[in-house]
Scaffold this motif. Structure first.
Motif, PDB file in Angstrom:
ATOM      1  N   VAL A   1      10.354 -15.411-122.680  1.00 23.08           N
ATOM      2  CA  VAL A   1      11.443 -14.439-122.625  1.00 23.08           C
ATOM      3  C   VAL A   1      12.706 -15.195-122.249  1.00 23.08           C
ATOM      4  N   ALA A   2      13.732 -15.118-123.098  1.00 18.75           N
ATOM      5  CA  ALA A   2      14.958 -15.881-122.856  1.00 18.75           C
ATOM      6  C   ALA A   2      16.153 -15.067-123.315  1.00 18.75           C
ATOM      7  N   LEU A   3      17.267 -15.289-122.624  1.00 18.54           N
ATOM      8  CA  LEU A   3      18.525 -14.640-122.985  1.00 18.54           C
ATOM      9  C   LEU A   3      19.337 -15.610-123.823  1.00 18.54           C
ATOM     10  N   GLU A   4      19.609 -15.234-125.067  1.00 17.05           N
ATOM     11  CA  GLU A   4      20.366 -16.077-125.996  1.00 17.05           C
ATOM     12  C   GLU A   4      21.658 -15.359-126.349  1.00 17.05           C
ATOM     13  N   GLY A   5      22.732 -15.737-125.644  1.00 19.05           N
ATOM     14  CA  GLY A   5      24.002 -15.039-125.837  1.00 19.05           C
ATOM     15  C   GLY A   5      23.916 -13.622-125.315  1.00 19.05           C
TER      16      GLY A   5
ATOM     17  N   ARG B   1       7.563 -11.772-132.431  1.00 18.20           N
ATOM     18  CA  ARG B   1       8.926 -12.013-131.952  1.00 18.20           C
ATOM     19  C   ARG B   1       9.713 -10.712-131.958  1.00 18.20           C
ATOM     20  N   ALA B   2      10.552 -10.554-130.962  1.00 13.83           N
ATOM     21  CA  ALA B   2      11.469  -9.416-130.909  1.00 13.83           C
ATOM     22  C   ALA B   2      12.793  -9.903-130.333  1.00 13.83           C
ATOM     23  N   VAL B   3      13.874  -9.404-130.871  1.00 14.75           N
ATOM     24  CA  VAL B   3      15.220  -9.726-130.382  1.00 14.75           C
ATOM     25  C   VAL B   3      15.902  -8.394-130.055  1.00 14.75           C
ATOM     26  N   LEU B   4      16.319  -8.240-128.790  1.00 15.98           N
ATOM     27  CA  LEU B   4      16.915  -6.995-128.337  1.00 15.98           C
ATOM     28  C   LEU B   4      18.354  -7.238-127.914  1.00 15.98           C
ATOM     29  N   PRO B   5      19.309  -6.480-128.472  1.00 18.24           N
ATOM     30  CA  PRO B   5      20.714  -6.643-128.042  1.00 18.24           C
ATOM     31  C   PRO B   5      20.900  -6.159-126.624  1.00 18.24           C
ATOM     32  N   CYS B   6      21.693  -6.904-125.844  1.00 17.05           N
ATOM     33  CA  CYS B   6      21.894  -6.584-124.430  1.00 17.05           C
ATOM     34  C   CYS B   6      23.345  -6.224-124.107  1.00 17.05           C
ATOM     35  N   ALA B   7      24.239  -6.260-125.110  1.00 18.11           N
ATOM     36  CA  ALA B   7      25.647  -5.997-124.828  1.00 18.11           C
ATOM     37  C   ALA B   7      25.828  -4.540-124.436  1.00 18.11           C
TER      38      ALA B   7
END
Length: 392
Positions: free
Chosen positions: A333-337, A386-392
């Motif tokens: 689990v990592a925060l990418e941007g 894999r999953a990519v979740l927007p955090c903005a």
């Protein structure tokens, strides 16, 4: 020292590769711009004599449109592979012709920028290369020209960024969907994700009801029967009554453990109290398979994001334990941007079906946050979710 050099090269290599790809993309774009310019001139020369002849005009337009669509496919491949610009297929009538007519000046500008970059690079290194070959009579002038060459190279790099941005805007303006089409697609996407989320919620409710009915409720019924038998035997056979009370005590402990398990699957309290990392560590500890957890998130996450990320990992680990036949699980689990990346991999047999109920439920959870979800599971393994979740 070696580790530091490797780290610096690891940081530089992808950026250098991107600049090389952009240079190739601009060079090939300049070549296609020449073809588009000649095609536009030829189209105008052929269309002008047939403007008063409707049938001939339509034939010329059909041929020009077919050629424009072919060139547009080439342009889309170039933009996607070399300039990292991806646009949806052409939907609007005549969009390909309008795009090519407007793009060729930008393509030629990219060629000019590359030429300036090459000239600046030549000027910048001319003094050094000339010093190796021959004597330099005016070193000051050579040094000044070298500085000017590097400055021209810097300006050319900025110009290349501008040309890539122009390519992006032109492609999205002419080849992308219209605002109405984009809004309609967005509404359809939201309606679909909402329906999928509602299905997931209903499935969760049925699962919780089934767990309570088949697990906790049955244990509570057994507990009541044991206590009733103990009451009836208390006066006649105290020892038998004590044994039944001991069984009832054990049954109450098992019922409490199952009730906590159900509550944990609904929403773990540690997720709110200790955060996502603590909740994932608890998932790793509870798993019967060894789980390697990598967590690289340095700031608090929105509540919805950490909840979805937790359930993605928890349910993916559960699926691996039940179906994959794996011996270990790796969770990253990592925060990418402004995006949270979640990756769950196992060394199982592979062949997972992304359309199955378990994985499709995970995809629906990710889609509820406008996230992306993908499954790579070739036969024989390994399986990577894999999953990519927007955090903005």
């Amino acid at each position: 020292m070696g580790v530091g050099v490797a780290a610096r090269w690891g940081w530089l290599a992808p950026r250098l590769g991107r600049w090389i790809r952009w240079a190739i993309g601009l060079a090939s774009g300049a070549g296609t711009a020449v073809v588009e310019l000649l095609g536009s001139l030829l189209f105008g020369l052929v269309l002008l004599p047939t403007s008063a002849w409707p049938r001939g005009r339509r034939a010329v337009l059909r041929a020009a449109t077919a050629a424009a669509h072919t060139l547009t496919r080439v342009e889309r491949a170039r933009l996607g592979r070399l300039l990292d610009v991806r646009v949806p297929p052409v939907h609007q009538e005549g969009a390909a012709l309008r795009h090519l007519a407007a793009r060729w000046p930008v393509g030629l500008l990219g060629g000019v920028v590359l030429g300036c970059a090459a000239y600046g690079l030549l000027l910048g290194f001319f003094g050094f290369l000339g010093w190796l070959v021959t004597d330099i009579e005016h070193p000051f002038l050579v040094a000044v020209s070298g500085v000017g060459g590097f400055f021209l190279l810097f300006l050319s790099a900025q110009g290349a960024l501008g040309v890539v941005a122009l390519e992006d805007r032109l492609a999205r303006h002419f080849l992308g969907p219209s605002p109405a089409d984009a809004l309609e697609a967005r509404i359809a996407q939201l309606a679909t994700s909402r329906a999928e989320v509602m299905d997931v919620v209903h499935d969760e409710r049925r699962r919780i009801e089934r767990d309570l009915h088949d697990g906790v409720q049955q244990r509570l019924v057994a507990l009541g029967m044991l206590l009733g038998r103990a009451r009836r035997l208390r006066a006649r056979d105290p020892e038998a009554a004590d044994a039944l009370l001991l069984q009832a005590h054990e049954e109450s402990r098992r019922a409490l453990a199952e009730l906590r398990e159900v509550a944990w699957r609904v929403h773990p309290a540690v997720l709110d109290e200790g955060g996502l990392r603590a909740a994932l560590e608890a998932v790793a500890e509870r798993s019967p398979l060894p789980v390697a957890l990598g967590y690289a998130v340095e700031r608090p996450l929105p509540r919805a994001v950490r909840t979805v990320a937790y359930f993605l990992v928890s349910e993916a680990v559960t699926n691996v334990v039940k179906h994959a036949g794996a011996t270990r699980i790796d969770v990253q689990v990592a925060l990418e941007g402004e995006e949270l990346s979640v990756r769950v991999a196992d060394d199982g047999a592979g062949g997972a079906d992304p359309s199955g109920s378990g994985l499709s439920g995970l995809a629906s959870r990710a889609a509820a946050l406008d996230g992306r979800f993908a499954v790579d599971s070739p036969a024989g393994g390994p399986t990577v979710v894999r999953a990519v979740l927007p955090c903005a």
